[in-house]
Scaffold this active site. Structure first.
Site, mmCIF file in Angstrom:
data_model
loop_
_atom_site.group_PDB
_atom_site.id
_atom_site.type_symbol
_atom_site.label_atom_id
_atom_site.label_comp_id
_atom_site.label_asym_id
_atom_site.label_seq_id
_atom_site.Cartn_x
_atom_site.Cartn_y
_atom_site.Cartn_z
ATOM 1 N N TRP A 30 0.805 -1.123 0.111
ATOM 2 C CA TRP A 30 -0.302 0.451 -0.314
ATOM 3 C C TRP A 30 0.708 1.311 -0.187
ATOM 4 O O TRP A 30 0.258 2.317 -0.431
ATOM 5 C CB TRP A 30 -0.861 -0.138 1.262
ATOM 6 C CG TRP A 30 -0.637 -0.566 2.447
ATOM 7 C CD1 TRP A 30 0.108 0.548 3.325
ATOM 8 C CD2 TRP A 30 -0.507 -1.909 3.233
ATOM 9 N NE1 TRP A 30 0.617 -0.354 4.375
ATOM 10 C CE2 TRP A 30 0.574 -1.599 4.141
ATOM 11 C CE3 TRP A 30 -1.217 -3.236 2.400
ATOM 12 C CZ2 TRP A 30 0.790 -2.594 5.240
ATOM 13 C CZ3 TRP A 30 -0.629 -4.144 3.700
ATOM 14 C CH2 TRP A 30 0.013 -3.703 4.683
ATOM 15 N N ARG A 31 2.287 0.869 -0.003
ATOM 16 C CA ARG A 31 2.977 1.924 0.055
ATOM 17 C C ARG A 31 3.526 2.768 -1.093
ATOM 18 O O ARG A 31 4.158 3.532 -1.312
ATOM 19 C CB ARG A 31 4.424 1.844 0.982
ATOM 20 C CG ARG A 31 4.161 2.454 2.677
ATOM 21 C CD ARG A 31 5.001 1.834 3.294
ATOM 22 N NE ARG A 31 4.459 2.359 4.559
ATOM 23 C CZ ARG A 31 5.215 1.880 5.887
ATOM 24 N NH1 ARG A 31 6.386 1.366 5.757
ATOM 25 N NH2 ARG A 31 5.095 1.786 6.915
ATOM 26 N N GLU A 43 -5.930 0.913 5.068
ATOM 27 C CA GLU A 43 -6.513 1.296 6.852
ATOM 28 C C GLU A 43 -7.194 0.672 7.185
ATOM 29 O O GLU A 43 -7.335 0.532 8.269
ATOM 30 C CB GLU A 43 -6.543 3.697 6.671
ATOM 31 C CG GLU A 43 -5.744 4.066 5.836
ATOM 32 C CD GLU A 43 -4.549 3.428 6.845
ATOM 33 O OE1 GLU A 43 -4.034 2.769 8.449
ATOM 34 O OE2 GLU A 43 -2.978 3.972 6.981
ATOM 35 N N THR A 49 -5.532 -5.495 12.941
ATOM 36 C CA THR A 49 -4.776 -6.525 12.218
ATOM 37 C C THR A 49 -3.287 -6.377 11.769
ATOM 38 O O THR A 49 -3.008 -5.633 11.769
ATOM 39 C CB THR A 49 -5.663 -6.472 11.308
ATOM 40 O OG1 THR A 49 -7.105 -6.369 11.069
ATOM 41 C CG2 THR A 49 -5.539 -8.198 10.610
ATOM 42 N N LEU A 86 -9.792 -11.599 7.159
ATOM 43 C CA LEU A 86 -8.995 -11.066 8.188
ATOM 44 C C LEU A 86 -10.253 -10.494 9.296
ATOM 45 O O LEU A 86 -9.555 -9.893 10.567
ATOM 46 C CB LEU A 86 -9.575 -9.246 7.331
ATOM 47 C CG LEU A 86 -8.008 -9.319 6.452
ATOM 48 C CD1 LEU A 86 -9.005 -8.554 5.233
ATOM 49 C CD2 LEU A 86 -7.396 -9.031 7.156
ATOM 50 N N TYR A 88 -13.525 -9.390 11.990
ATOM 51 C CA TYR A 88 -13.736 -7.439 12.759
ATOM 52 C C TYR A 88 -14.713 -7.478 11.396
ATOM 53 O O TYR A 88 -14.268 -6.075 10.363
ATOM 54 C CB TYR A 88 -13.046 -6.585 12.462
ATOM 55 C CG TYR A 88 -12.689 -7.354 14.029
ATOM 56 C CD1 TYR A 88 -12.450 -6.940 15.354
ATOM 57 C CD2 TYR A 88 -10.885 -7.528 14.100
ATOM 58 C CE1 TYR A 88 -12.173 -7.167 16.513
ATOM 59 C CE2 TYR A 88 -10.638 -7.996 14.956
ATOM 60 C CZ TYR A 88 -10.993 -7.271 16.328
ATOM 61 O OH TYR A 88 -10.637 -8.297 17.784
ATOM 62 N N TYR A 126 -8.825 8.423 13.803
ATOM 63 C CA TYR A 126 -7.105 7.930 13.334
ATOM 64 C C TYR A 126 -7.649 7.835 11.834
ATOM 65 O O TYR A 126 -6.863 8.574 11.277
ATOM 66 C CB TYR A 126 -7.269 6.401 14.105
ATOM 67 C CG TYR A 126 -6.385 5.728 13.217
ATOM 68 C CD1 TYR A 126 -4.921 6.105 13.146
ATOM 69 C CD2 TYR A 126 -6.045 4.861 12.789
ATOM 70 C CE1 TYR A 126 -3.821 5.604 12.359
ATOM 71 C CE2 TYR A 126 -5.084 4.414 11.632
ATOM 72 C CZ TYR A 126 -4.251 4.426 11.294
ATOM 73 O OH TYR A 126 -2.918 4.733 11.135
ATOM 74 N N ASP A 144 -2.416 6.301 16.549
ATOM 75 C CA ASP A 144 -2.460 5.066 17.441
ATOM 76 C C ASP A 144 -1.722 4.141 18.109
ATOM 77 O O ASP A 144 -0.733 5.085 18.961
ATOM 78 C CB ASP A 144 -2.659 3.949 15.857
ATOM 79 C CG ASP A 144 -1.138 3.797 15.640
ATOM 80 O OD1 ASP A 144 0.212 4.368 15.994
ATOM 81 O OD2 ASP A 144 -0.599 2.199 14.805
ATOM 82 N N CYS A 202 17.379 3.306 17.073
ATOM 83 C CA CYS A 202 16.496 4.757 16.545
ATOM 84 C C CYS A 202 16.983 5.895 16.555
ATOM 85 O O CYS A 202 18.007 6.765 17.100
ATOM 86 C CB CYS A 202 15.606 4.714 18.431
ATOM 87 S SG CYS A 202 14.216 6.348 17.876
HETATM 88 FE FE1 SF4 Z 1 11.636 4.407 21.708
HETATM 89 FE FE2 SF4 Z 1 13.835 3.965 22.162
HETATM 90 FE FE3 SF4 Z 1 13.932 5.297 20.205
HETATM 91 FE FE4 SF4 Z 1 13.037 6.349 22.645
HETATM 92 S S1 SF4 Z 1 15.008 6.004 22.269
HETATM 93 S S2 SF4 Z 1 11.883 6.059 21.317
HETATM 94 S S3 SF4 Z 1 12.444 4.244 23.748
HETATM 95 S S4 SF4 Z 1 13.614 3.013 20.329
#
Ligand code: SF4
Length: 341
Positions: A30-31, A43, A49, A86, A88, A126, A144, A202
């Protein structure tokens, strides 16, 4: 309301998150396009799901109903059959009703704002924001479960309700709102997971207050356990076709009206125990014992040729049993109704 993130921090979070999304987003079907019909279908399917369960159904559904007009013109039973696996099913009924409204009352033109989307059946805050931002570039944020967790960890606060929506709106990248919303959800689904977030990889770790899981507030409700029994009865018809006995839920049933399932096996009508499957629905875990039945049960049901079964709107449990019994091919969405994205 005081801003949760100061402006320079907001800018850095947006920049880092979008750069990461551009490089690392999953290539989901879907992207491939921002076409409103495709975004809307995805969506609705993604509500409650898992992504893996949606992928196959999404592609099949679009092959069956490639346009809004085809969906609006279809019979409800055909739409429910294509939705089978699916779960629901209310989502499919509402989506079908919305398709008819868009064709009949809006000349086939999709609404372009979240506010207008919310006028349609089955569209909440949403979904309206997701479709309007992704398909039409409206600068409106989504919240979400994934976005909620990311925002709570980034801010170190237990944000909730309107405060959460306003924080998401303040952080939104107004030039790329659809991508930013998807990036927030993608981060929550792949890096900032509920358990053991991968903070070392992250893209916004430098701006995160929690850098890990936050203390749990309340224990999740325990799963209830239930045992149920159903009958699996087959025969060969006069022209040599394999048939199975199924029953249809009433049109006015409060749950899954009109869906097909296996008859319940009362204690005095059970033959041999064939197999047992597990099936979970929201907070209940079912152990489902499947017994061979006899043709005496046919009074309340209907003999369905094996080759027609796949086209019927089946309950998730019926689908699972028929797959296990070898009358239906495996479908990865048949047992997976856990959480979205
Ligand atoms: Fe989540 Fe860790 Fe990133 Fe903070 S640093 S947003 S806790 S993955």
């Amino acid at each position: 309301m005081q801003a949760i993130f100061p402006i320079p921090k907001q800018c850095s979070i947006r920049k880092n998150l979008l750069s990461w999304y551009d490089l690392h987003r999953r290539p989901l079907p879907w992207r491939e396009s921002c076409e409103p019909y495709r975004v809307w279908i995805s969506e609705i399917m993604l509500q409650q799901t898992r992504v893996a369960a949606v992928i196959e159904h999404y592609q099949k559904f679009l092959r069956r109903f490639p346009t809004l007009q085809k969906l609006a013109a279809a019979r409800q039973s055909t739409v429910l059959a294509a939705w089978s696996g699916l779960g629901y099913y209310r989502r499919a009924r509402m989506m079908h009703a919305a398709a008819k409204i868009i064709v009949r009352s809006h000349g086939g033109q999709f609404p372009q704002t979240a506010e207008a989307w919310q006028e349609l059946p089955g569209i909440g805050r949403y979904t309206a924001a997701a479709v309007a931002s992704i398909a039409f570039g409206e600068p409106i944020a989504v919240v979400d479960g994934n976005v909620e967790r990311v925002l709570q960890r980034l801010s170190g606060k237990r944000l909730a309700g309107e405060n959460l929506w306003q924080t998401a709106q303040a952080l939104l990248d107004r030039e790329r709102p659809g991508d930013f919303n998807q990036a927030m959800m993608e981060l929550g689904a792949t890096i900032c997971a509920p358990r053991q977030p991968q903070c070392l990889t992250c893209p916004v770790v430098d701006f995160c207050a929690a850098r890990g899981e936050m203390e749990a507030t309340a224990k999740a409700a325990p799963q209830k356990k239930r045992e149920i029994h159903c009958s699996f009865t087959c025969r060969d018809s006069s022209d040599g076709q394999r048939e199975v006995l199924l029953v249809q839920r009433g049109r006015d049933a409060s749950l899954m009206p009109g869906m097909w399932e296996l008859p319940r096996a009362k204690a005095d009508s059970r033959g041999a125990l064939l197999f047992t499957v597990r099936h979970s629905i929201t907070v209940t875990d079912y152990r489902v014992h499947v017994w061979s039945g006899s043709e005496d049960l046919a009074a309340g049901g209907k003999w369905i040729p094996a080759k027609r079964i796949a086209r019927l709107p089946l309950t998730g449990l019926a689908r699972k049993v028929l797959v296990k019994a070898g009358l239906l091919s495996f479908s990865p969405g048949s047992s997976a109704l856990l959480r979205n994205r």
